[in-house]
Write an enzyme that holds these catalytic residues in place. Structure first.
Site: not given
Length: 156
Positions: A43, A45-47, A50
């Site tokens: 996703s 935002i998660c990418s 991280l």
């Protein structure tokens, strides 16, 4: 409700992206842990979050802190995600029972079926020393990590 600072972090044993067992208590007396819950691999935002951690990995390594990402994705999805983004830190699968660790930490969103964006900084004795949670749809900042890392006492 998320676990509070100065409480014992619940132990867990999960499988990482390579099929290896990762247990929180294996770091006890050895090093601190940054436990980073994220909703879903791949996703946006998660990418982004991280990747920012990947690009600032020295913040954790220099402080002797093990970085562990955790989501409800399968280890196979996490492996593909990690390889695509070149993550060198552990990504562990809170896959089955679905979100059990996120529930123990009080950050599982039942209505969504995944964990909120929550970070817990756990000292070598297994105590949560700092934590922060971002609002849904909002990324955590690297400055929040810097501030939280300052709450940890290194192992001597």
């Amino acid at each position: 409700m998320a676990l509070e600072n100065d409480t014992q972090a619940p132990d867990f044993k999960l499988i990482n992206q390579f099929g290896e067992s990762v247990q929180l208590s294996q770091y006890r007396g050895v090093k601190s842990v940054a436990l980073v819950f994220f909703p879903l691999a791949f996703s946006g935002i998660c990418s982004g979050e991280l990747c920012e951690l990947r690009d600032n990995l020295s913040l954790f390594e220099d402080g002797g802190v093990e970085l562990i990402g955790i989501s409800v994705d399968s280890r196979h999805a996490l492996r593909a995600f990690g390889e695509q983004e070149k993550y060198t830190f552990n990504l562990v699968a809170d896959f089955w029972p679905h979100g059990a660790v996120a529930k123990e930490y009080g950050v599982f969103l039942e209505e969504k079926g995944f964990a909120n964006r929550a970070t817990f900084l756990i000292d070598p004795s297994g105590i949560i020393r700092a934590s922060f949670i971002s609002a849904p749809g909002e990324a955590r900042s690297i400055d929040a990590y810097r501030a939280a890392l300052g709450q940890l006492t290194p192992v001597l």
